[in-house]
Scaffold this motif. Structure first.
Motif, PDB file in Angstrom:
ATOM      1  N   PRO A 114       4.457  67.698  26.381  1.00  0.00           N
ATOM      2  CA  PRO A 114       4.678  68.570  25.217  1.00  0.00           C
ATOM      3  C   PRO A 114       3.406  68.809  24.401  1.00  0.00           C
ATOM      4  CG  PRO A 114       5.560  66.367  24.839  1.00  0.00           C
ATOM      5  CD  PRO A 114       5.182  66.425  26.267  1.00  0.00           C
ATOM      6  N   GLU A 115       2.398  67.950  24.611  1.00  0.00           N
ATOM      7  CA  GLU A 115       1.157  68.151  23.862  1.00  0.00           C
ATOM      8  C   GLU A 115       0.350  69.334  24.389  1.00  0.00           C
ATOM      9  OE1 GLU A 115       0.275  65.009  27.052  1.00  0.00           O
ATOM     10  OE2 GLU A 115       1.920  65.692  25.777  1.00  0.00           O
ATOM     11  N   TYR A 116       0.732  69.821  25.577  1.00  0.00           N
ATOM     12  CA  TYR A 116       0.039  70.979  26.141  1.00  0.00           C
ATOM     13  C   TYR A 116       0.854  72.231  25.816  1.00  0.00           C
ATOM     14  CZ  TYR A 116      -2.685  67.664  28.936  1.00  0.00           C
ATOM     15  OH  TYR A 116      -3.519  66.660  29.346  1.00  0.00           O
ATOM     16  N   ARG A 117       0.542  72.845  24.684  1.00  0.00           N
ATOM     17  CA  ARG A 117       1.228  74.084  24.331  1.00  0.00           C
ATOM     18  C   ARG A 117       0.228  75.222  24.479  1.00  0.00           C
ATOM     19  NH1 ARG A 117       4.395  75.871  18.750  1.00  0.00           N
ATOM     20  NH2 ARG A 117       5.436  77.679  19.693  1.00  0.00           N
ATOM     21  N   ILE A 118       0.493  76.086  25.481  1.00  0.00           N
ATOM     22  CA  ILE A 118      -0.465  77.127  25.840  1.00  0.00           C
ATOM     23  C   ILE A 118       0.149  78.489  25.542  1.00  0.00           C
ATOM     24  CG2 ILE A 118      -1.822  78.106  27.737  1.00  0.00           C
ATOM     25  CD1 ILE A 118      -1.748  75.343  29.044  1.00  0.00           C
ATOM     26  N   PHE A 119      -0.633  79.356  24.879  1.00  0.00           N
ATOM     27  CA  PHE A 119      -0.173  80.677  24.444  1.00  0.00           C
ATOM     28  C   PHE A 119      -1.012  81.772  25.099  1.00  0.00           C
ATOM     29  CE2 PHE A 119       0.514  77.715  20.985  1.00  0.00           C
ATOM     30  CZ  PHE A 119       1.843  77.937  20.632  1.00  0.00           C
ATOM     31  N   ARG A 120      -0.409  82.942  25.121  1.00  0.00           N
ATOM     32  CA  ARG A 120      -1.184  84.131  25.460  1.00  0.00           C
ATOM     33  C   ARG A 120      -1.990  84.533  24.226  1.00  0.00           C
ATOM     34  NH1 ARG A 120       0.368  86.443  30.178  1.00  0.00           N
ATOM     35  NH2 ARG A 120       2.450  85.980  31.021  1.00  0.00           N
ATOM     36  N   PRO A 121      -2.959  85.410  24.391  1.00  0.00           N
ATOM     37  CA  PRO A 121      -3.751  85.842  23.236  1.00  0.00           C
ATOM     38  C   PRO A 121      -2.912  86.471  22.117  1.00  0.00           C
ATOM     39  CG  PRO A 121      -4.879  86.426  25.260  1.00  0.00           C
ATOM     40  CD  PRO A 121      -3.523  85.916  25.660  1.00  0.00           C
ATOM     41  N   ASP A 122      -1.744  87.047  22.490  1.00  0.00           N
ATOM     42  CA  ASP A 122      -0.899  87.662  21.457  1.00  0.00           C
ATOM     43  C   ASP A 122       0.022  86.651  20.781  1.00  0.00           C
ATOM     44  OD1 ASP A 122       0.957  87.112  23.396  1.00  0.00           O
ATOM     45  OD2 ASP A 122       1.543  89.190  23.788  1.00  0.00           O
ATOM     46  N   GLY A 123      -0.084  85.367  21.160  1.00  0.00           N
ATOM     47  CA  GLY A 123       0.700  84.329  20.514  1.00  0.00           C
ATOM     48  C   GLY A 123       1.981  83.969  21.220  1.00  0.00           C
ATOM     49  N   THR A 124       2.346  84.699  22.264  1.00  0.00           N
ATOM     50  CA  THR A 124       3.567  84.368  23.001  1.00  0.00           C
ATOM     51  C   THR A 124       3.285  83.219  23.972  1.00  0.00           C
ATOM     52  OG1 THR A 124       3.056  86.031  24.692  1.00  0.00           O
ATOM     53  CG2 THR A 124       4.423  86.720  22.832  1.00  0.00           C
ATOM     54  N   ASP A 125       4.346  82.494  24.342  1.00  0.00           N
ATOM     55  CA  ASP A 125       4.179  81.384  25.280  1.00  0.00           C
ATOM     56  C   ASP A 125       3.652  81.883  26.632  1.00  0.00           C
ATOM     57  OD1 ASP A 125       4.961  79.446  23.531  1.00  0.00           O
ATOM     58  OD2 ASP A 125       7.069  79.479  24.143  1.00  0.00           O
ATOM     59  N   PHE A 126       2.817  81.058  27.263  1.00  0.00           N
ATOM     60  CA  PHE A 126       2.255  81.372  28.587  1.00  0.00           C
ATOM     61  C   PHE A 126       3.136  80.662  29.623  1.00  0.00           C
ATOM     62  CE2 PHE A 126      -2.141  82.890  29.846  1.00  0.00           C
ATOM     63  CZ  PHE A 126      -1.767  83.220  31.143  1.00  0.00           C
ATOM     64  N   PRO A 127       3.914  81.410  30.444  1.00  0.00           N
ATOM     65  CA  PRO A 127       4.768  80.756  31.455  1.00  0.00           C
ATOM     66  C   PRO A 127       3.931  79.859  32.378  1.00  0.00           C
ATOM     67  CG  PRO A 127       5.302  83.076  31.279  1.00  0.00           C
ATOM     68  CD  PRO A 127       4.052  82.876  30.473  1.00  0.00           C
ATOM     69  N   HIS A 128       4.494  78.690  32.693  1.00  0.00           N
ATOM     70  CA  HIS A 128       3.733  77.709  33.480  1.00  0.00           C
ATOM     71  C   HIS A 128       3.268  78.274  34.813  1.00  0.00           C
ATOM     72  CE1 HIS A 128       3.516  74.515  36.566  1.00  0.00           C
ATOM     73  NE2 HIS A 128       2.790  73.907  35.644  1.00  0.00           N
ATOM     74  N   ASP A 129       4.151  78.979  35.536  1.00  0.00           N
ATOM     75  CA  ASP A 129       3.778  79.448  36.875  1.00  0.00           C
ATOM     76  C   ASP A 129       2.779  80.596  36.827  1.00  0.00           C
ATOM     77  OD1 ASP A 129       5.465  81.346  35.845  1.00  0.00           O
ATOM     78  OD2 ASP A 129       6.724  81.515  37.644  1.00  0.00           O
ATOM     79  N   GLU A 130       2.480  81.119  35.615  1.00  0.00           N
ATOM     80  CA  GLU A 130       1.482  82.171  35.494  1.00  0.00           C
ATOM     81  C   GLU A 130       0.148  81.653  34.973  1.00  0.00           C
ATOM     82  OE1 GLU A 130       2.828  85.584  33.353  1.00  0.00           O
ATOM     83  OE2 GLU A 130       4.792  85.616  34.344  1.00  0.00           O
ATOM     84  N   LEU A 131       0.064  80.343  34.722  1.00  0.00           N
ATOM     85  CA  LEU A 131      -1.204  79.773  34.279  1.00  0.00           C
ATOM     86  C   LEU A 131      -2.271  80.005  35.350  1.00  0.00           C
ATOM     87  CD1 LEU A 131      -0.029  76.357  32.772  1.00  0.00           C
ATOM     88  CD2 LEU A 131      -0.904  78.341  31.523  1.00  0.00           C
ATOM     89  N   PRO A 132      -3.508  80.280  34.955  1.00  0.00           N
ATOM     90  CA  PRO A 132      -4.566  80.558  35.926  1.00  0.00           C
ATOM     91  C   PRO A 132      -4.714  79.479  37.001  1.00  0.00           C
ATOM     92  CG  PRO A 132      -5.312  81.113  33.729  1.00  0.00           C
ATOM     93  CD  PRO A 132      -3.978  80.463  33.564  1.00  0.00           C
ATOM     94  N   LEU A 133      -4.647  78.195  36.590  1.00  0.00           N
ATOM     95  CA  LEU A 133      -4.802  77.130  37.579  1.00  0.00           C
ATOM     96  C   LEU A 133      -3.661  77.135  38.589  1.00  0.00           C
ATOM     97  CD1 LEU A 133      -6.153  73.957  35.726  1.00  0.00           C
ATOM     98  CD2 LEU A 133      -7.106  75.053  37.743  1.00  0.00           C
ATOM     99  N   CYS A 134      -2.431  77.374  38.108  1.00  0.00           N
ATOM    100  CA  CYS A 134      -1.285  77.395  39.020  1.00  0.00           C
ATOM    101  C   CYS A 134      -1.396  78.555  39.997  1.00  0.00           C
ATOM    102  CB  CYS A 134       0.016  77.488  38.220  1.00  0.00           C
ATOM    103  SG  CYS A 134       0.344  76.019  37.204  1.00  0.00           S
ATOM    104  N   ARG A 135      -1.848  79.694  39.515  1.00  0.00           N
ATOM    105  CA  ARG A 135      -2.025  80.850  40.407  1.00  0.00           C
ATOM    106  C   ARG A 135      -3.140  80.590  41.412  1.00  0.00           C
ATOM    107  NH1 ARG A 135      -3.081  85.191  36.034  1.00  0.00           N
ATOM    108  NH2 ARG A 135      -3.651  86.462  37.854  1.00  0.00           N
ATOM    109  N   ALA A 136      -4.233  79.953  40.964  1.00  0.00           N
ATOM    110  CA  ALA A 136      -5.347  79.644  41.870  1.00  0.00           C
ATOM    111  C   ALA A 136      -4.900  78.677  42.964  1.00  0.00           C
ATOM    112  CB  ALA A 136      -6.515  79.072  41.084  1.00  0.00           C
ATOM    113  N   LEU A 137      -4.056  77.703  42.593  1.00  0.00           N
ATOM    114  CA  LEU A 137      -3.572  76.746  43.578  1.00  0.00           C
ATOM    115  C   LEU A 137      -2.670  77.401  44.621  1.00  0.00           C
ATOM    116  CD1 LEU A 137      -2.834  73.693  41.267  1.00  0.00           C
ATOM    117  CD2 LEU A 137      -4.557  73.813  43.078  1.00  0.00           C
TER     118      LEU A 137
END
Length: 235
Positions: free
Chosen positions: A192-215
């Protein structure tokens, strides 16, 4: 009635006998003759067949026994005198001793030559492997140097998504949150300490995170995101 040894079959026993008997016949007729060529050819042939030296010596011993027995039977049949029998045995002994020595010598020469060739190939492969290893270490050193000195935070993850390395800037951001994150934190299991947002402030879906996509095999670049580190109240 030639007995078979572990490797020597009756057919193989006969394959070089004719050449040796020709040399023996010449010697008995008082003509110049030696078994050098026949012995060398025999040694080469047996090396290619996978014999060992003991089997070669055993083979010539069998032939010597067979010739001596046959000669003795013939001498009895036509009533040779002892001097003729002795000279015949001497010729048999000379021809087979020469052939044995040449065959064993050629066998050893071929064995040493093949061993040298094999060792040279092994050393060549070792040198190539050492050169490749040295090049890889050099490249790794360069990569670590670049990685460590980049002004941006860089994390390195393995195929399972576990963080296995980070540069100084990434450590500066991350270590205050979890000083033991390397080898333990995984991008597929963020707390829960990893709260990641898009630049517009909306939540960043986990499966769309850059690292997850790269993997997943996708090439990702120029992605923007915000990571809120709640313990430090900073983004």
């Amino acid at each position: 009635d030639v007995p078979e040894s572990e490797r020597l079959s009756y057919g193989e026993f006969l394959d070089h006998v004719p050449a040796l008997l020709d040399r023996l016949a010449e010697r008995l007729r008082g003509k110049p003759s030696d078994a050098v060529a026949a012995g060398k050819e025999h040694g080469k042939h047996r090396w290619r067949q996978g014999y060992n030296i003991g089997e070669i010596v055993n083979e010539f011993a069998h032939l010597r026994t067979a010739l001596c027995r046959s000669t003795l039977e013939y001498a009895r049949e036509i009533r040779w005198d002892l001097s003729r029998l002795e000279s015949t045995y001497e010729a048999i002994d000379q021809i087979l001793s020469e052939a044995t020595a040449e065959s064993v010598g050629q066998f050893q020469d071929d064995s040493r030559a093949e061993t040298r060739t094999a060792l040279a190939e092994i050393k060549g492969r070792q040198r190539a492997a050492e050169a490749a290893s040295a090049l890889a270490r050099s490249e790794q050193t360069k990569l670590r140097t670049i990685h460590r000195t980049l002004p941006a935070a860089v994390w390195v993850v393995d195929a399972d998504g576990t963080i296995i390395g980070a540069n100084d800037e990434a450590d500066r951001i991350h270590v205050s949150l979890d000083p033991h994150y390397i080898g333990r934190a995984n991008v597929h299991d963020l707390g829960p300490e990893y709260r990641i947002f898009r630049p517009d402030g909306t939540d960043f879906p986990h499966d769309e995170l850059p690292l997850c996509r790269a993997l997943r095999g996708e090439t990702v670049f120029q992605e923007e995101l915000s990571w809120e580190i709640r313990d430090e109240s900073r983004t």
